[in-house]
Design a protein around this motif. Structure first.
Motif, PDB file in Angstrom:
ATOM      1  N   SER A 189       0.758  -1.120   0.096  1.00 32.44           N
ATOM      2  CA  SER A 189      -0.076  -0.144   0.004  1.00 32.44           C
ATOM      3  C   SER A 189       1.026   1.363  -0.040  1.00 32.44           C
ATOM      4  CB  SER A 189      -1.006   0.008   1.331  1.00 32.44           C
ATOM      5  OG  SER A 189      -0.211   0.066   2.523  1.00 32.44           O
ATOM      6  N   VAL A 190       0.249   2.491  -0.482  1.00 28.91           N
ATOM      7  CA  VAL A 190       0.968   3.711  -0.406  1.00 28.91           C
ATOM      8  C   VAL A 190       1.469   3.836   1.267  1.00 28.91           C
ATOM      9  CG1 VAL A 190       0.704   6.125  -0.559  1.00 28.91           C
ATOM     10  CG2 VAL A 190       0.153   4.676  -2.439  1.00 28.91           C
ATOM     11  N   LYS A 191       0.525   3.519   1.984  1.00 30.24           N
ATOM     12  CA  LYS A 191       0.708   3.868   3.538  1.00 30.24           C
ATOM     13  C   LYS A 191       2.011   3.061   3.906  1.00 30.24           C
ATOM     14  CE  LYS A 191      -1.377   3.758   8.016  1.00 30.24           C
ATOM     15  NZ  LYS A 191      -2.580   3.706   8.794  1.00 30.24           N
ATOM     16  N   ALA A 210       5.308   4.448   2.229  1.00 28.02           N
ATOM     17  CA  ALA A 210       5.459   5.659   2.646  1.00 28.02           C
ATOM     18  C   ALA A 210       6.089   5.524   4.177  1.00 28.02           C
ATOM     19  CB  ALA A 210       4.232   6.615   2.862  1.00 28.02           C
ATOM     20  N   THR A 244       5.524  11.793   6.368  1.00 32.92           N
ATOM     21  CA  THR A 244       4.823  10.714   5.756  1.00 32.92           C
ATOM     22  C   THR A 244       3.726  11.177   5.026  1.00 32.92           C
ATOM     23  OG1 THR A 244       5.590   9.574   7.853  1.00 32.92           O
ATOM     24  CG2 THR A 244       4.076   8.508   6.310  1.00 32.92           C
ATOM     25  N   GLN A 247       2.996  10.037   1.177  1.00 40.17           N
ATOM     26  CA  GLN A 247       2.001   9.336   0.758  1.00 40.17           C
ATOM     27  C   GLN A 247       1.435  10.177  -0.424  1.00 40.17           C
ATOM     28  OE1 GLN A 247      -0.870   7.912   3.419  1.00 40.17           O
ATOM     29  NE2 GLN A 247       0.597   7.682   5.130  1.00 40.17           N
TER      30      GLN A 247
END
Length: 313
Positions: free
Chosen positions: A185-187, A190, A244, A248
């Motif tokens: 995931s992008v989360k 990041a 962060t 993201q």
């Protein structure tokens, strides 16, 4: 306006961004080429005008012996540069011997640029210290898996070891694969970029970065991370210590017009870094990424209208 990637650009910023950015991983999916074809491709790439964008050839240590028949294709001016993947901790001595035999055979026609190693989810400092000692002077990048807590533990352990050693252990992050569930995931991406920056851990990426800008792809039925997104986010994390949430946002951005190269800068929206910043970040933090295609990423990048300057023809 730049429309093609066919020779080295005059623009320092994009040149620093793209220099040796793509490690050639033609042996791995989705290309999964036979070794003779992958070597033939690499040999062709190092003689092309775009060779300055090319990093080493990625190969498992277990297959180094298969490279002997191709020695005549390389020399000290155009060597076979390798990034070698070790497989298991119990095989390290055998695989390091395979590296020694490769270098003994190729001599100045072959080099080892880095070693990559997949870590188990849970590790301790003694495991990593042993890995560091047994891999000689070669730079090493450890691929991590596990929960965020396990990742943090691994990052903190590596950071502690690096503070006591002349050799720095870096991190390798997988950004995709042949199925949607292999894309972080992008989360999560990041999180790793930010935590590596905080600990000054060099970071390289692998898989899933065929395209410059994040986009939905039907072949994997998910959005693939863009390599321009990933490296812009990493460079800004290193040079500007962005948080962060900003990382993201960069990773999520599917609008190429939000990214802009000039002669001496790279910008994403209101954030800008100089060509010197890019060079430093690429040298010490955002190393490269492995791709089973060398031509596709650079050709798609050249088609974007995000460059403002004159190309060298």
């Amino acid at each position: 306006m730049l429309t093609k990637v066919n020779v080295k650009w005059r623009e320092e910023a994009v040149s620093h961004f793209m220099t040796e950015l793509i490690d050639y991983a033609g042996l791995f999916p989705p290309a999964a080429l036979p070794l003779p074809k992958a070597i033939s491709n690499f040999h062709a790439y190092i003689h092309e005008s775009d060779s300055w964008m090319l990093g080493p050839f990625v190969i498992p240590a277990s297959r180094l012996g298969e490279l002997i028949p191709f020695k005549a294709q390389f020399n000290d001016q155009y060597p076979l540069r390798l990034s070698v993947i070790l497989t298991k901790s119990e095989e390290i001595e055998t695989e390091m011997e395979a590296i020694r035999l490769f270098l003994e055979t190729y001599k100045t026609a072959g080099t080892i640029e880095a070693i990559e190693f997949p870590l188990p989810p849970q590790i301790n400092s003694s495991f990593l210290e042993n890995l560091e000692k047994r891999t000689g002077s070669y730079p090493i990048y450890c691929e991590m898996t596990g929960t965020n807590d396990q990742l943090l533990n691994t990052l903190e352990t590596i950071h502690s070891i690096n503070q006591k050693s002349l050799k720095r252990i870096g991190i390798k992050m997988r950004m995709g694969g042949i199925a949607a569930n292999l894309f972080p995931s992008v989360k999560q991406a990041a999180f790793v970029i930010h935590e590596c920056q905080k600990r000054e851990l060099a970071l390289k990426f692998t898989a899933g970065l065929h395209h410059p800008i994040r986009q939905y792809r039907t072949e994997v039925e998910t959005r693939m991370h863009g390599f321009v997104n990933v490296f812009t986010a990493s460079i800004l994390a290193y040079s500007r210590s962005v948080n962060t949430a900003t990382i993201q946002a960069i990773l999520l951005d599917e609008d190429p017009t939000n990214f802009s190269f000039t002669t001496d800068s790279l910008s994403w929206r209101d954030f800008t870094v100089s060509s010197a910043d890019i060079f430093k970040a690429r040298s010490f933090f955002a190393a490269s990424y492995g791709s089973c295609s060398f031509n596709e990423p650079q050709e798609e990048l050249g088609e974007l209208t995000i460059f403002h300057g004159e190309a060298v023809r």
